[in-house]
Design an enzyme around this catalytic site. Structure first.
Site, PDB file in Angstrom:
ATOM      1  N   ASP A 118      18.005  84.666   5.915  1.00  0.00           N
ATOM      2  CA  ASP A 118      17.138  85.728   6.429  1.00  0.00           C
ATOM      3  C   ASP A 118      15.685  85.302   6.211  1.00  0.00           C
ATOM      4  O   ASP A 118      15.318  84.858   5.114  1.00  0.00           O
ATOM      5  CB  ASP A 118      17.445  87.036   5.672  1.00  0.00           C
ATOM      6  CG  ASP A 118      16.698  88.206   6.253  1.00  0.00           C
ATOM      7  OD1 ASP A 118      17.213  88.814   7.210  1.00  0.00           O
ATOM      8  OD2 ASP A 118      15.596  88.509   5.757  1.00  0.00           O
ATOM      9  N   ASN A 126       5.603  90.427  12.493  1.00  0.00           N
ATOM     10  CA  ASN A 126       5.534  91.264  13.693  1.00  0.00           C
ATOM     11  C   ASN A 126       4.401  92.278  13.599  1.00  0.00           C
ATOM     12  O   ASN A 126       3.662  92.508  14.567  1.00  0.00           O
ATOM     13  CB  ASN A 126       6.867  91.996  13.891  1.00  0.00           C
ATOM     14  CG  ASN A 126       7.904  91.111  14.549  1.00  0.00           C
ATOM     15  OD1 ASN A 126       7.570  90.170  15.269  1.00  0.00           O
ATOM     16  ND2 ASN A 126       9.176  91.404  14.299  1.00  0.00           N
ATOM     17  N   HIS A 131       4.894  90.851  18.279  1.00  0.00           N
ATOM     18  CA  HIS A 131       6.254  90.346  18.498  1.00  0.00           C
ATOM     19  C   HIS A 131       6.293  88.965  19.163  1.00  0.00           C
ATOM     20  O   HIS A 131       7.208  88.177  18.860  1.00  0.00           O
ATOM     21  CB  HIS A 131       7.049  91.359  19.312  1.00  0.00           C
ATOM     22  CG  HIS A 131       7.391  92.584  18.516  1.00  0.00           C
ATOM     23  ND1 HIS A 131       8.472  92.648  17.672  1.00  0.00           N
ATOM     24  CD2 HIS A 131       6.767  93.776  18.410  1.00  0.00           C
ATOM     25  CE1 HIS A 131       8.522  93.841  17.083  1.00  0.00           C
ATOM     26  NE2 HIS A 131       7.486  94.546  17.524  1.00  0.00           N
ATOM     27  N   ASP A 135       8.614  86.029  17.826  1.00  0.00           N
ATOM     28  CA  ASP A 135       9.580  85.223  18.594  1.00  0.00           C
ATOM     29  C   ASP A 135       9.345  83.730  18.371  1.00  0.00           C
ATOM     30  O   ASP A 135      10.296  82.944  18.275  1.00  0.00           O
ATOM     31  CB  ASP A 135       9.466  85.544  20.087  1.00  0.00           C
ATOM     32  CG  ASP A 135      10.032  86.908  20.433  1.00  0.00           C
ATOM     33  OD1 ASP A 135      10.715  87.498  19.572  1.00  0.00           O
ATOM     34  OD2 ASP A 135       9.792  87.379  21.559  1.00  0.00           O
ATOM     35  N   GLU A 161      16.283  88.774  12.420  1.00  0.00           N
ATOM     36  CA  GLU A 161      15.757  87.573  11.761  1.00  0.00           C
ATOM     37  C   GLU A 161      16.797  86.962  10.831  1.00  0.00           C
ATOM     38  O   GLU A 161      16.468  86.275   9.877  1.00  0.00           O
ATOM     39  CB  GLU A 161      14.487  87.907  10.980  1.00  0.00           C
ATOM     40  CG  GLU A 161      14.678  88.826   9.774  1.00  0.00           C
ATOM     41  CD  GLU A 161      14.600  90.302  10.099  1.00  0.00           C
ATOM     42  OE1 GLU A 161      14.793  90.658  11.280  1.00  0.00           O
ATOM     43  OE2 GLU A 161      14.351  91.092   9.165  1.00  0.00           O
TER      44      GLU A 161
END
Length: 248
Positions: A118, A126, A131, A135, A161
C-alpha cells in the site's frame, strides 16, 4: 495459366457449349429447322444457366470473405473484452477479480507467496497535488513492481493505492528478498512530486501451502501490512505463520 487467375470451375461445360455453338452454326439447312431451333433454345438456356451460376459463385465467394473478416473482427473484440474484464484500466495490471481467480487456481496445485503493498500517505498526494498527480504516482509504482518481479510473478491492483504481487511456488525465504527489492525500488524512484518529496510503500507478505484460498493468503498478508504500517511504514512485514509452512 496466371497463378493469380482462379481456375474456371465450368471449363468442361464451357467447352461443350462452344462445340454445340460451332455445330449449330455449321448446320443451318431448312430441313433441320425444328432440331436447329431446339438446339438454339438449349444453347440459350445453357448459356444463361452458366452466367447465373458464375454470378452465384462470385456472390458466395464475397459472402465467405465478408464472413471471414467478421469472424476475425469478432475474435478481436472477444480478446479486447477478455482483457478489459481482467485488467485495471489505468495501469494495465491484473484487477482484483483476476488476481483472486489466479491465486485460487494456483493454490489448487501448489503453494505461493502473496505480497500486499500500500502506498504510504497516498491521500496527501491527491489532496495536495490533485488526482492526475496521484495517477502518475500509481503508474510509477507499477513500473517499479514490473521492473523487479521475477518473470512468473503476477502483479495486480486490488484497491485504489493497494497492489498485490503473486509469486507462484515460492516460500518466505525467496519472497522476502523480492518484497524488500520492491520496497527499495519504490523508495529510490523519482516521482517528481511538486514539493520534491519521495514515495514509499508498506508491505505485508504471506506464504500459503497447496489447498489454501485467496482469502486466507490475503487476510494474512493484510494483517502483516498493517503491522508494517504501525511500525513506521516503508517496511516489509511477514505474516507469522508463513515461517512454519512447508516449502512449496
Amino acid at each position: 495459366m496466371d497463378a493469380a487467375t482462379p481456375p474456371d470451375l465450368f471449363e468442361a461445360e464451357n467447352q461443350a457449349l462452344l462445340a454445340a455453338r460451332s455445330a449449330y452454326q455449321r448446320h443451318g439447312g431448312l430441313e433441320d429447322a425444328p432440331c436447329r431451333q431446339a438446339l438454339g433454345d438449349l444453347l440459350a438456356a445453357y448459356e444463361r444457366l452458366l452466367r447465373e451460376t458464375r454470378r452465384l459463385v462470385r456472390r458466395s465467394d464475397r459472402a465467405e470473405l465478408e464472413m471471414n473478416q467478421l469472424n476475425l473482427r469478432l475474435q478481436d473484440l472477444a480478446a479486447q473484452l477478455e482483457y478489459r474484464a481482467n485488467h485495471d484500466p489505468l495501469t494495465g495490471v491484473l484487477n482484483r477479480a483476476a488476481i483472486i481467480e489466479r491465486v485460487n487456481q494456483q493454490l489448487r496445485s501448489g503453494g505461493l507467496a502473496l505480497i500486499v503493498l500500500d502506498i504510504d500517505h497516498f491521500k496527501r498526494i491527491n489532496d495536495s497535488f490533485g488526482h492526475p498527480m496521484g495517477d502518475r504516482v500509481i503508474l510509477g509504482v507499477v513500473a517499479c513492481l514490473q521492473a523487479v518481479v521475477p518473470p512468473n510473478a503476477q502483479v495486480g491492483r486490488v484497491g485504489g493505492e493497494e497492489f498485490t504481487v503473486v509469486l507462484p511456488g515460492q516460500g518466505h525465504d525467496t519472497a522476502m528478498p523480492v518484497a524488500e527489492a520492491l520496497r527499495q525500488a519504490i523508495e529510490s524512484h523519482r516521482f517528481d512530486l511538486p514539493d520534491g518529496s519521495g514515495i514509499t510503500a508498506s508491505f505485508g507478505l504471506s506464504c500459503l501451502a497447496q489447498g489454501g484460498t485467496f482469502d486466507n493468503a490475503y487476510g494474512l498478508a493484510d494483517e502483516a501490512l498493517y503491522v508494517a504500517k504501525r511500525g513506521g511504514r516503508n517496511r516489509v512485514s511477514l505474516a507469522p505463520c508463513s515461517r512454519h509452512l512447508p516449502a512449496a
